[in-house]
Design a protein around this motif. Sequence first.
Motif, PDB file in Angstrom:
ATOM      1  N   ASP A  74      35.500  -4.475  -1.174  1.00 35.17           N
ATOM      2  CA  ASP A  74      36.184  -4.943   0.039  1.00 35.17           C
ATOM      3  C   ASP A  74      35.271  -4.858   1.259  1.00 35.17           C
ATOM      4  O   ASP A  74      35.252  -5.759   2.104  1.00 35.17           O
ATOM      5  N   LEU A 142      44.660  -9.860   9.512  1.00 36.56           N
ATOM      6  CA  LEU A 142      44.718 -10.573   8.226  1.00 36.56           C
ATOM      7  C   LEU A 142      43.557 -11.555   8.080  1.00 36.56           C
ATOM      8  O   LEU A 142      42.947 -11.649   7.008  1.00 36.56           O
ATOM      9  N   HIS A 145      40.164  -9.929   7.266  1.00 35.43           N
ATOM     10  CA  HIS A 145      40.012  -9.351   5.927  1.00 35.43           C
ATOM     11  C   HIS A 145      40.282 -10.372   4.814  1.00 35.43           C
ATOM     12  O   HIS A 145      40.544  -9.992   3.679  1.00 35.43           O
ATOM     13  N   HIS A 147      42.705 -12.910   4.492  1.00 37.91           N
ATOM     14  CA  HIS A 147      44.071 -13.229   4.071  1.00 37.91           C
ATOM     15  C   HIS A 147      44.685 -14.287   5.000  1.00 37.91           C
ATOM     16  O   HIS A 147      45.657 -14.012   5.724  1.00 37.91           O
ATOM     17  N   ARG A 149      46.533 -16.846   4.356  1.00 43.08           N
ATOM     18  CA  ARG A 149      47.911 -17.231   4.050  1.00 43.08           C
ATOM     19  C   ARG A 149      48.894 -16.195   4.585  1.00 43.08           C
ATOM     20  O   ARG A 149      49.992 -16.537   5.030  1.00 43.08           O
ATOM     21  N   GLY A 150      48.516 -14.936   4.501  1.00 43.77           N
ATOM     22  CA  GLY A 150      49.348 -13.911   5.129  1.00 43.77           C
ATOM     23  C   GLY A 150      49.408 -14.114   6.634  1.00 43.77           C
ATOM     24  O   GLY A 150      50.453 -13.937   7.258  1.00 43.77           O
ATOM     25  N   GLU A 272      55.001 -19.656   2.937  1.00 39.48           N
ATOM     26  CA  GLU A 272      54.318 -18.391   2.693  1.00 39.48           C
ATOM     27  C   GLU A 272      55.211 -17.190   3.003  1.00 39.48           C
ATOM     28  O   GLU A 272      54.805 -16.048   2.835  1.00 39.48           O
ATOM     29  N   GLY A 296      43.796 -13.141  -4.375  1.00 41.11           N
ATOM     30  CA  GLY A 296      43.148 -12.132  -3.532  1.00 41.11           C
ATOM     31  C   GLY A 296      42.637 -12.703  -2.235  1.00 41.11           C
ATOM     32  O   GLY A 296      43.258 -13.568  -1.611  1.00 41.11           O
ATOM     33  N   LYS A 297      41.472 -12.253  -1.842  1.00 39.47           N
ATOM     34  CA  LYS A 297      40.884 -12.651  -0.571  1.00 39.47           C
ATOM     35  C   LYS A 297      40.195 -14.008  -0.694  1.00 39.47           C
ATOM     36  O   LYS A 297      39.804 -14.424  -1.779  1.00 39.47           O
ATOM     37  N   THR A 298      40.052 -14.669   0.444  1.00 32.59           N
ATOM     38  CA  THR A 298      39.314 -15.924   0.487  1.00 32.59           C
ATOM     39  C   THR A 298      38.618 -16.028   1.836  1.00 32.59           C
ATOM     40  O   THR A 298      39.088 -15.481   2.839  1.00 32.59           O
TER      41      THR A 298
END
Length: 376
Positions: A74, A142, A145, A147, A149-150, A272, A296-298
């Motif tokens: 991460d 978000l 890191h 995220h 979509r979050g 979402e 996961g992450k993008t």
Amino acid sequence: MLGKFKRSRQVDDDFLTRTIEEAVLKKVQNGFDPERVGELISKAVPELIDEMSPQLAASLMKDNRRLRAVKRGDRKYDRRLQKRWGRALDLYVLIHTLCAELGEKTAHKERDGLTPTQEYTLEALTGLHVSACRVAGEVLTLLSHGHPRGALARCRTLHETAVIAGVIADSASDSDHSDLAERFLDHEIIGLRRDARQFQKDHATLGEEPLEQAYLDELDRKYNEVITKYGADFKREYGWAKKFSPNDNLRALEEKASLSHIRPHYQWASSEVHCGARGLSRNFVEYRGIVVRDAGKTNVGLIDPASMALNSLMQVTFSLAVEGAPEGSDFEAVLCMRAVDEIRSACCNAFIDAQVEIDQAERKILERMQRKAPKL
């Protein structure tokens, strides 16, 4: 990262199977009928799971190698993302900070002799601005890191906040609807009573103590007061806006706030938030010619949530500092908002530039992969 997990010594995948086999073999050696092995296993497995699951959980919690590997991955990922998107994210931070400072300055101005309507308006817009600043900060975290979509899901809340702030600010100088802020604030009791009644219904199942009857009686008293004051329609979700907008729903309020053009982005963000089949298709992404499920992450897709969040934050700030100010907009507030808008344009361009750089890098990688691919 997956390769490291496979090479590291984790819990043996055959642990449970091996344990069952050993138990069955021991039974057979002690004279158990081999033809009844299936029956034995069907009875033994639930008991074995009950016995072994605490041991397995304890073993997993003691072995920190998996956790350390994830954290290390991460950190590396976040550094790479910051390298690509750092300039854009820094400008986002600047806009967020300036909006928060302008809102705080507006809310703490010395004001004497405000009318009740002006006080209600200022209280409502200040509260909405505080919420907008907090949610915009969550969007930033978000995005930083990986995220997006979050972040987009939180943009849904920001849009609703911008719409409500817009109609309250617009109505402040409208003699027919100057009580809209008061109605909005009074509507709190509708949600409080609804939530309290639901909790009282389910408290035993939740293992919680019931609410005190005196508290429930007080909620009922206040609820009856606002229903008597505003009418039965006030109990609806947007009942506070019924007088202002006969169609008391968000879509109608978007029209009133001149934000209806954001509806497609709002619906996108809603997918979402709600767990519907429509949102599941968005789990599939194409990565270097292969369709994969994104769990996961993008490092792509940051542009839309960032733009939507900043636009909504600025709209709420404008509603508080310029449109809804009790004494009317002043030169300083207007100047600050214009400057922030200039920074917003630079920020959006920085987000676009970062995505272009990523797309260009990916094209080069694909070209190399195609050159190295064996010819058929």
